[in-house]
Design a protein around this motif. Sequence first.
Motif, short mmCIF file in Angstrom:
data_model
loop_
_atom_site.label_atom_id
_atom_site.label_comp_id
_atom_site.label_asym_id
_atom_site.label_seq_id
_atom_site.Cartn_x
_atom_site.Cartn_y
_atom_site.Cartn_z
N MET A 120 5.96 15.43 12.80
CA MET A 120 4.78 14.62 12.58
C MET A 120 5.20 13.23 12.14
SD MET A 120 1.52 15.79 10.45
CE MET A 120 0.54 14.61 9.61
N LYS A 121 4.59 12.24 12.72
CA LYS A 121 4.95 10.85 12.44
C LYS A 121 4.32 10.39 11.13
CE LYS A 121 4.75 6.33 14.57
NZ LYS A 121 4.26 5.54 15.69
N GLU A 122 5.13 9.69 10.32
CA GLU A 122 4.63 9.11 9.06
C GLU A 122 3.60 8.03 9.37
OE1 GLU A 122 5.86 9.15 5.63
OE2 GLU A 122 7.00 10.97 6.05
N PRO A 123 2.51 7.95 8.58
CA PRO A 123 1.55 6.88 8.82
C PRO A 123 2.19 5.52 8.54
CG PRO A 123 0.99 8.11 6.83
CD PRO A 123 2.15 8.80 7.47
N GLU A 124 1.82 4.55 9.35
CA GLU A 124 2.39 3.21 9.18
C GLU A 124 1.78 2.55 7.95
OE1 GLU A 124 2.72 -0.80 11.81
OE2 GLU A 124 2.94 1.13 12.82
N ILE A 125 2.63 1.95 7.14
CA ILE A 125 2.16 1.30 5.92
C ILE A 125 1.57 -0.07 6.28
CG2 ILE A 125 4.42 0.31 5.39
CD1 ILE A 125 3.74 0.86 2.42
N THR A 126 0.46 -0.40 5.67
CA THR A 126 -0.20 -1.67 5.95
C THR A 126 0.54 -2.81 5.23
OG1 THR A 126 -1.68 -1.58 4.04
CG2 THR A 126 -2.44 -0.51 6.08
N THR A 127 0.31 -4.02 5.70
CA THR A 127 0.89 -5.20 5.05
C THR A 127 0.38 -5.29 3.61
OG1 THR A 127 1.05 -6.35 7.15
CG2 THR A 127 1.11 -7.71 5.16
N ARG A 128 -0.88 -5.00 3.41
CA ARG A 128 -1.47 -5.03 2.07
C ARG A 128 -0.73 -4.07 1.13
NH1 ARG A 128 -6.16 -6.87 -0.01
NH2 ARG A 128 -7.03 -5.72 -1.74
N ASP A 129 -0.47 -2.85 1.61
CA ASP A 129 0.26 -1.89 0.77
C ASP A 129 1.72 -2.31 0.57
OD1 ASP A 129 -1.69 -0.06 -0.04
OD2 ASP A 129 -1.57 1.05 1.84
N ARG A 130 2.33 -2.91 1.59
CA ARG A 130 3.70 -3.42 1.40
C ARG A 130 3.73 -4.46 0.30
NH1 ARG A 130 4.65 -5.16 6.84
NH2 ARG A 130 5.53 -7.02 5.94
N ILE A 131 2.72 -5.32 0.26
CA ILE A 131 2.65 -6.36 -0.77
C ILE A 131 2.46 -5.72 -2.14
CG2 ILE A 131 1.27 -8.29 -1.63
CD1 ILE A 131 0.75 -8.99 1.40
N LEU A 132 1.56 -4.75 -2.24
CA LEU A 132 1.34 -4.08 -3.54
C LEU A 132 2.57 -3.28 -3.97
CD1 LEU A 132 -2.38 -2.95 -3.15
CD2 LEU A 132 -1.47 -4.85 -4.52
N ASN A 133 3.27 -2.67 -3.02
CA ASN A 133 4.51 -1.98 -3.35
C ASN A 133 5.56 -2.96 -3.87
OD1 ASN A 133 3.34 0.41 -2.49
ND2 ASN A 133 4.41 0.44 -0.53
N ALA A 134 5.62 -4.13 -3.25
CA ALA A 134 6.56 -5.16 -3.70
C ALA A 134 6.21 -5.62 -5.11
CB ALA A 134 6.56 -6.34 -2.73
#
Length: 179
Positions: free
Chosen positions: A1-15
Amino acid sequence: MKEPEITTRDRILNALQRLLVDEGSSGVTLEKVAAAAGVSKGGLLYHFKSKSDLYDGLARRHRAVEEANIAKARESGVVEMFLEVSWVESEESAAGLWALLTALRGKGELSEQARADVLFIFNGWRDLIHEQVADPVTAEIVRLVGDGLFLSALAGAPLPDREVVEQILRRLRNEAAET
């Protein structure tokens, strides 16, 4: 099963969360968050207009997680679920929550909506615990034990062994007589 793609918004919040772990809130700048997220400053500003807006987004994301946890607890039992989610395992998540709690005490970093989102984490659980646990004293004991685990984890204070937490859970579950 493919992992859901992370959004740019979530990448920013993760950063943002990673920077909070590494440098604390005083080290957070829009430029550093953008670089850590792998986006341009303009790309960051498309999603978040300011540092305060970043904190607002992080508060909103934490609230959404807690809303889902509370909904699940309604179905599976509040005492067990509350103590489980109170045991914060991710250092990155803990740092993000710690920064939000710190900002809650300050002036101006969090909007009123972000303050409401952070307080929801505590008030939402409190309300559900009192709704589901018949005895108000036992309900407060459950709430205080969970909050103690949660705040200890956020602060990096020593936590009891997982086995001890399981014993606490069994005792509280027996006392709680959830409705």
